[in-house]
Design an enzyme around this catalytic site. Structure first.
Site, PDB file in Angstrom:
ATOM      1  N   LYS A 155     -63.151   3.291   5.100  1.00 36.71           N
ATOM      2  CA  LYS A 155     -64.355   3.444   6.137  1.00 36.71           C
ATOM      3  C   LYS A 155     -65.201   2.218   5.968  1.00 36.71           C
ATOM      4  O   LYS A 155     -65.975   2.058   6.942  1.00 36.71           O
ATOM      5  CB  LYS A 155     -65.259   4.832   5.695  1.00 36.71           C
ATOM      6  CG  LYS A 155     -65.751   4.777   4.400  1.00 36.71           C
ATOM      7  CD  LYS A 155     -65.512   6.180   3.636  1.00 36.71           C
ATOM      8  CE  LYS A 155     -65.503   5.945   2.118  1.00 36.71           C
ATOM      9  NZ  LYS A 155     -64.861   6.794   1.438  1.00 36.71           N
ATOM     10  N   GLU A 199     -57.575   6.976  11.201  1.00 36.00           N
ATOM     11  CA  GLU A 199     -57.685   8.396  11.185  1.00 36.00           C
ATOM     12  C   GLU A 199     -58.281   8.994   9.748  1.00 36.00           C
ATOM     13  O   GLU A 199     -59.050   9.820   9.651  1.00 36.00           O
ATOM     14  CB  GLU A 199     -56.452   9.148  11.224  1.00 36.00           C
ATOM     15  CG  GLU A 199     -56.544  10.639  11.335  1.00 36.00           C
ATOM     16  CD  GLU A 199     -57.507  11.259  12.475  1.00 36.00           C
ATOM     17  OE1 GLU A 199     -57.319  11.353  13.641  1.00 36.00           O
ATOM     18  OE2 GLU A 199     -58.568  11.734  12.136  1.00 36.00           O
ATOM     19  N   ILE A 241     -58.750  15.564   7.831  1.00 36.26           N
ATOM     20  CA  ILE A 241     -59.001  16.142   8.864  1.00 36.26           C
ATOM     21  C   ILE A 241     -58.767  15.436  10.136  1.00 36.26           C
ATOM     22  O   ILE A 241     -59.443  14.270  10.435  1.00 36.26           O
ATOM     23  CB  ILE A 241     -60.589  16.562   9.108  1.00 36.26           C
ATOM     24  CG1 ILE A 241     -60.852  17.392   7.693  1.00 36.26           C
ATOM     25  CG2 ILE A 241     -60.978  17.400  10.100  1.00 36.26           C
ATOM     26  CD1 ILE A 241     -62.459  17.528   7.599  1.00 36.26           C
ATOM     27  N   LYS A 269     -69.515   7.090   7.695  1.00 33.21           N
ATOM     28  CA  LYS A 269     -68.719   7.916   8.609  1.00 33.21           C
ATOM     29  C   LYS A 269     -69.244   8.295   9.862  1.00 33.21           C
ATOM     30  O   LYS A 269     -68.786   8.599  10.925  1.00 33.21           O
ATOM     31  CB  LYS A 269     -68.297   9.083   7.658  1.00 33.21           C
ATOM     32  CG  LYS A 269     -67.401   8.929   6.354  1.00 33.21           C
ATOM     33  CD  LYS A 269     -67.192   9.996   5.720  1.00 33.21           C
ATOM     34  CE  LYS A 269     -66.384   9.548   4.380  1.00 33.21           C
ATOM     35  NZ  LYS A 269     -66.375  10.697   3.367  1.00 33.21           N
TER      36      LYS A 269
HETATM   37  N1  HSE Z   1     -66.103  10.063  -1.872  1.00 37.28           N
HETATM   38  C1  HSE Z   1     -65.606  10.671  -0.750  1.00 37.28           C
HETATM   39  C2  HSE Z   1     -66.135  11.957  -0.916  1.00 37.28           C
HETATM   40  C3  HSE Z   1     -64.390  10.482  -0.710  1.00 37.28           C
HETATM   41  O1  HSE Z   1     -66.467  12.743  -1.863  1.00 37.28           O
HETATM   42  O2  HSE Z   1     -65.983  12.678   0.321  1.00 37.28           O
HETATM   43  C4  HSE Z   1     -63.758  10.510   0.882  1.00 37.28           C
HETATM   44  O3  HSE Z   1     -64.348   9.351   1.559  1.00 37.28           O
END
Ligand code: HSE
Length: 401
Positions: free
Chosen positions: A100, A124, A131, A200
């Site tokens: 990401k 993805e 997901i 994200k």
């Molecule tokens: N450190 C992230 C989380 C991992 O806890 O969601 C997934 O991106």
């Protein structure tokens, strides 16, 4: 047969090899041909591991091998991932990544290079782990104007907040326990300060509107200041406290933030607990659609990466269009965003609270000498100005209902 290389043999990279081995037959059927891992790039060796014979330490072996048509990048970070991915795309190889940081920082550019080379840059697994949400945004929600995205985008913080709610424990204690159990990183900063969720929501928002949203422009507040006392108030009104990555278009302006919010059980994200993630997307025709599942973890994340590999095999020499222009999309200043706020202040300033915020309904969290209340919707700037005048102000949490 398609030959691929995996960059980085950590949790996700080794998961990719495992998924490809475990589900080899069904993957070959769906991709239309077999997929073989030819190289694994890592600084380390893995004596005794079946991949050992494939391990290389020099990226140029992969970049210069014409047999490699897909590169899987599961290294994380932008250095050297960005250079490696760019080189792969420029030499006509598709790239599938779970990274990401890379996608948030360079997504627009890498999407463009892939398009110009008639290959694919697929990511993805970069949001929501296993997901499916990127592909639906690109390929399914194409008839709608996206009005809002609201997501529980980080498993670590959702786990911590869920535990705090259930056990009445403090943030620091739950974090320590989560670290001991391996759910939280030794350095949990990116998760607990909201930086991970920020990248994200930047990716999702860029895709929803087809233009670059810089993650640096998104107001980001983590969960480190949420206390056991806050949860006592939340319980008193039947609310949950979750940390969301959110973006919405209001009157042509784009607002985005990462912040804890109180929500009630009419919100579809209310029951998303523990390490699970969920993303609710609101379209102007479709209404709400929700994506739920494991947002992290080896197999789940690797499954999403391999689904990209299958997509890339199915679209050899054909670019599956992703609209992500590098022209920057302005995020409206946080000061102008309108929110409701749950506020805790000292009992002595109740009269002042009524004078400043109008008629308020006090919430009893069972804590002496203080009370809580929820404001009407107001601009962040106005709230901050008003609350600065309270000597006994304790905390505030935005309200998502
Ligand atoms: N450190 C992230 C989380 C991992 O806890 O969601 C997934 O991106």
């Amino acid at each position: 047969m398609i030959k691929i290389a995996v960059l980085g043999y950590g949790t996700v990279g080794s998961g990719v090899v495992e998924v490809l081995n475990t589900n080899a037959k069904v993957i070959a059927k769906r991709a239309g041909q077999e997929v073989e891992v030819k190289y694994v790039l890592d600084l380390r060796d893995f004596p005794g591991d079946p991949v050992q014979s494939k391990v290389v330490h020099d990226y140029s072996i992969i970049a210069e091998d014409p047999e490699i048509s897909i590169v899987v990048e599961t290294m994380g970070g932008t250095k050297p991932a960005y250079e490696f991915v760019k080189t792969a795309l420029q030499s006509g190889k598709s790239v599938c990544t779970s990274n990401k940081e890379l996608v948030a920082a360079y997504g627009a550019e890498l999407v463009h290079i892939a398009k110009s080379k008639k290959v694919n840059f697929l990511f993805e697994a970069s949001v929501g782990g296993g997901i499916p949400v990127i592909r639906p945004l690109n390929q399914s929600l194409t008839a709608d104007k996206i009005e809002q995205i609201n997501g529980i985008l980080n498993g670590t913080t959702n786990y911590i907040l869920t535990k705090m709610a259930k056990e009445g424990s403090d943030f620091a204690d739950v974090l320590k326990e989560a670290q001991e159990l391996g759910y939280a990183e030794k350095d949990p900063t990116a998760d607990v300060e909201g930086y991970d969720a920020c990248r994200k929501i930047a990716i999702l928002t860029s895709l929803a509107y087809g233009q670059q949203v810089d993650y640096e422009d998104i107001y980001t507040e983590g969960i480190t200041k949420i206390t056991a006392e806050d949860f006592r108030y939340a319980k008193a009104i039947g609310a949950a406290i979750k940390i969301f990555g959110s973006s919405k278009k209001v009157g042509g302006k784009l607002y985005a933030m990462v912040a804890p919010q109180m929500i009630k059980n009419d919100n579809p994200l209310f029951s998303v607990d523990d390490v699970f993630n969920a993303i609710c997307v609101t379209g102007n025709m479709l209404g709400d659609v929700m994506f739920y599942g494991k947002g992290a973890g080896k197999e789940a994340t690797a499954s999403a990466v391999v689904s990209d590999v299958v997509d890339a095999v199915k679209h050899m020499n054909v670019n599956v269009m992703t609209i992500w222009e590098d022209e920057k999309q302005e995020v409206a200043p946080m000061d102008e965003m309108e929110n409701r706020f749950f506020v805790r202040i000292g009992a002595s300033e109740k009269g002042k609270a009524e004078a400043e915020f109008g008629e308020i309904e006090p919430i009893d969290g069972g804590i002496s000498d203080e009370f809580g209340f929820i404001t009407e919707k107001m601009k962040e700037k106005d709230f901050n100005e008003k609350i600065a005048g309270f000597d006994s102000f304790i905390t505030r949490i935005r309200v998502g209902f």
